[in-house]
Design an enzyme around this catalytic site. Structure first.
Site, PDB file in Angstrom:
ATOM      1  N   HIS A   1       0.827  -1.196   0.000  1.00 31.28           N
ATOM      2  CA  HIS A   1       0.000   0.000   0.000  1.00 31.28           C
ATOM      3  C   HIS A   1       0.870   1.258   0.000  1.00 31.28           C
ATOM      4  O   HIS A   1       0.588   2.237  -0.708  1.00 31.28           O
ATOM      5  CB  HIS A   1      -0.925  -0.022   1.220  1.00 31.28           C
ATOM      6  CG  HIS A   1      -1.681   1.244   1.431  1.00 31.28           C
ATOM      7  ND1 HIS A   1      -1.332   2.155   2.397  1.00 31.28           N
ATOM      8  CD2 HIS A   1      -2.757   1.770   0.791  1.00 31.28           C
ATOM      9  CE1 HIS A   1      -2.168   3.180   2.355  1.00 31.28           C
ATOM     10  NE2 HIS A   1      -3.036   2.965   1.385  1.00 31.28           N
TER      11      HIS A   1
ATOM     12  N   GLU B   1       2.226   1.881  -3.388  1.00 31.05           N
ATOM     13  CA  GLU B   1       1.202   2.496  -4.248  1.00 31.05           C
ATOM     14  C   GLU B   1       1.247   4.019  -4.129  1.00 31.05           C
ATOM     15  O   GLU B   1       1.207   4.741  -5.132  1.00 31.05           O
ATOM     16  CB  GLU B   1      -0.172   1.969  -3.852  1.00 31.05           C
ATOM     17  CG  GLU B   1      -1.341   2.671  -4.505  1.00 31.05           C
ATOM     18  CD  GLU B   1      -2.574   2.710  -3.613  1.00 31.05           C
ATOM     19  OE1 GLU B   1      -3.169   3.797  -3.470  1.00 31.05           O
ATOM     20  OE2 GLU B   1      -2.942   1.648  -3.070  1.00 31.05           O
ATOM     21  N   HIS B   2       1.354   4.506  -2.897  1.00 35.36           N
ATOM     22  CA  HIS B   2       1.451   5.958  -2.681  1.00 35.36           C
ATOM     23  C   HIS B   2       2.712   6.521  -3.332  1.00 35.36           C
ATOM     24  O   HIS B   2       2.684   7.591  -3.949  1.00 35.36           O
ATOM     25  CB  HIS B   2       1.482   6.262  -1.180  1.00 35.36           C
ATOM     26  CG  HIS B   2       0.148   6.234  -0.514  1.00 35.36           C
ATOM     27  ND1 HIS B   2      -0.346   7.290   0.216  1.00 35.36           N
ATOM     28  CD2 HIS B   2      -0.808   5.271  -0.459  1.00 35.36           C
ATOM     29  CE1 HIS B   2      -1.545   6.977   0.698  1.00 35.36           C
ATOM     30  NE2 HIS B   2      -1.837   5.749   0.300  1.00 35.36           N
TER      31      HIS B   2
ATOM     32  N   GLU C   1      -4.061   8.046   7.545  1.00 43.00           N
ATOM     33  CA  GLU C   1      -5.053   7.213   6.863  1.00 43.00           C
ATOM     34  C   GLU C   1      -5.431   6.015   7.736  1.00 43.00           C
ATOM     35  O   GLU C   1      -6.612   5.674   7.877  1.00 43.00           O
ATOM     36  CB  GLU C   1      -4.494   6.731   5.522  1.00 43.00           C
ATOM     37  CG  GLU C   1      -5.478   5.882   4.719  1.00 43.00           C
ATOM     38  CD  GLU C   1      -4.900   5.368   3.412  1.00 43.00           C
ATOM     39  OE1 GLU C   1      -5.630   4.651   2.689  1.00 43.00           O
ATOM     40  OE2 GLU C   1      -3.733   5.665   3.109  1.00 43.00           O
TER      41      GLU C   1
END
Length: 419
Positions: free
Chosen positions: A46, A49-50, A127
């Site tokens: 994840h 991905e950022h 997040e």
């Protein structure tokens, strides 16, 4: 219709043309979901991905990436699931070259600047905290942990704060090199584009992608034995997920499970909605859904209820499951659920982004990519008898698992409700 052609590197290029849209979505699917992680790198997929959006060679900063796409009114985003990650740019058809330019620059030349990694740590931790403060999401993650246990399928994709705070540039480079090879990617073009055009763009922009190995992930072998996951917290609602182990995406009853979930709680004419929300006024939201992975699956119902009516809600959902297993579904319900599924798919495929997702995911994960008529054929092949047999097999009291977030403090009390 769709077509698949491979570049010399073996990168599959899937084109799904549509005459009913003026847009094109270019989407890169990667077999780079969180189930490829180890405990020491939980959350890196994840985080990576950022970091892909932090710039490459031609578009060296996040501002450059966003300005290029915003400048033509396009959309771009990414997502990370358990078994795949995806990166897409959606633009007016005449801007498809720009979409390829931006995506290829990200995939080929992402540099993962250390200063950007440091800034993004804070973004991802916030997040993660946002999800912790959103019980509707957190209860679903707790259910997956309950069902799949200490296995990558049971870990949430956001990862741990320890990993988020500690991962370094070299970790991103290694993870990218391992997972982002042509054998583990699918380049998808969907919308107003011809196959020849798509292939020409693929050759021009994505030929340099290299790598030869297809990574392996830890197979899933056994569901967790624990029945209840309770997170006691002061909330205005009690949020619950009640479900059972299901079948995998490759199982012969994959479409049976999909249709059963629609009948149980997939829409506003479903049993859960009518019998629990409308008839009893127990909740605002209630829905039944399935998660289907390559070697595991689940069927579950989630709802938010007044804390004083938590036991009533759990009992009501459990009774709907057992009633379905004992008495089966009606032919009318089967017909309606099939029509609902096919209608929703038909509508979604008018959108080039959804079209890219529908075909690209299949091409990446499954042995065969089904076109729409074949997909609908699988739905139509499910019979009332097959549904009833399947419901009897999975909707058993001893198989039920329950996750709850709310003021409740007794797991024992909740366990008794499942007996």
């Amino acid at each position: 219709m769709f077509s698949v052609t491979r570049l010399p590197s073996k990168l599959p290029v899937l084109t799904a043309k549509s005459d009913s849209t003026e847009s094109v979505t270019v989407l890169v699917f990667a077999g780079a979901g969180s189930r490829y992680e180890t405990q020491q790198l939980r959350g890196i997929s994840h985080f990576l991905e950022h970091m892909f959006f932090k710039g490459g060679k031609k578009y060296p900063t996040t501002r450059d990436v966003s300005a290029a796409i915003d400048g033509v009114g396009g959309d771009f985003n990414a997502f990370t699931g358990k078994e795949y990650a995806g990166y897409y740019v959606k633009v007016a058809a005449e801007q498809v070259r720009l979409a390829c330019d931006v995506l290829s620059d990200m995939l080929l030349h992402a540099s993962f600047p250390p200063e950007e990694i440091e800034k993004e740590r804070g973004v991802i931790i916030e997040e993660e905290r946002m999800y912790q403060d959103t019980p509707m999401y957190r209860s679903g993650w707790d259910f997956e942990e309950l069902l799949f246990g200490n296995h990558p399928l049971g870990w949430d994709t956001i990862g741990t704060e320890e990993v988020i705070r500690g991962v370094q540039q070299e970790d991103f480079r290694s993870h990218k090199a391992l997972l982002y090879s042509p054998h583990n990617l699918v380049l998808t073009f969907a919308g107003k584009i011809e196959t020849d055009t798509a292939m020409a763009l693929a050759r021009e922009y994505f030929t340099p992608l290299a790598g030869t190995e297809k990574p392996l992930f830890q197979p899933f072998t056994q569901y967790g034995e624990k029945r209840v996951f309770l997170r006691t917290k002061h909330t205005e609602q009690a949020h619950l997920v009640l479900g059972v182990p299901g079948v995998s995406a490759l199982h012969e009853d994959h479409f049976t499970q999909k249709i059963l979930s629609v009948i149980l709680g997939g829409n506003m004419s479903s049993r859960m909605f009518l019998n629990i929300r409308e008839a009893k006024g127990l909740c605002y939201y209630i829905a039944t859904d399935v998660d289907s992975y390559l070697d595991a699956g689940s069927l579950s119902t989630r709802a938010g209820v007044d804390p004083s009516r938590l036991e009533e809600a759990v009992t009501a959902i459990r009774e709907e499951y057992l009633r379905c297993a004992e008495k089966g579904v009606t032919e009318e319900e089967v017909i309606r659920a099939k029509s609902y599924l096919k209608g929703k798919i038909t509508l979604s495929l008018e959108d080039s982004e959804e079209r890219a997702h529908f075909y690209g995911k299949q091409q990446l994960l499954y042995p065969k990519t089904l076109d729409v008529p074949e997909y609908f054929g699988q739905i139509d092949a499910v019979t009332q008898t097959r549904l009833n047999t399947f419901a009897q097999r999975i909707l058993k009291p001893e198989e039920m698992r329950l996750s709850v977030i709310g003021k409740e403090s007794s797991s024992t009390k909740l366990e008794k409700l499942l007996a």
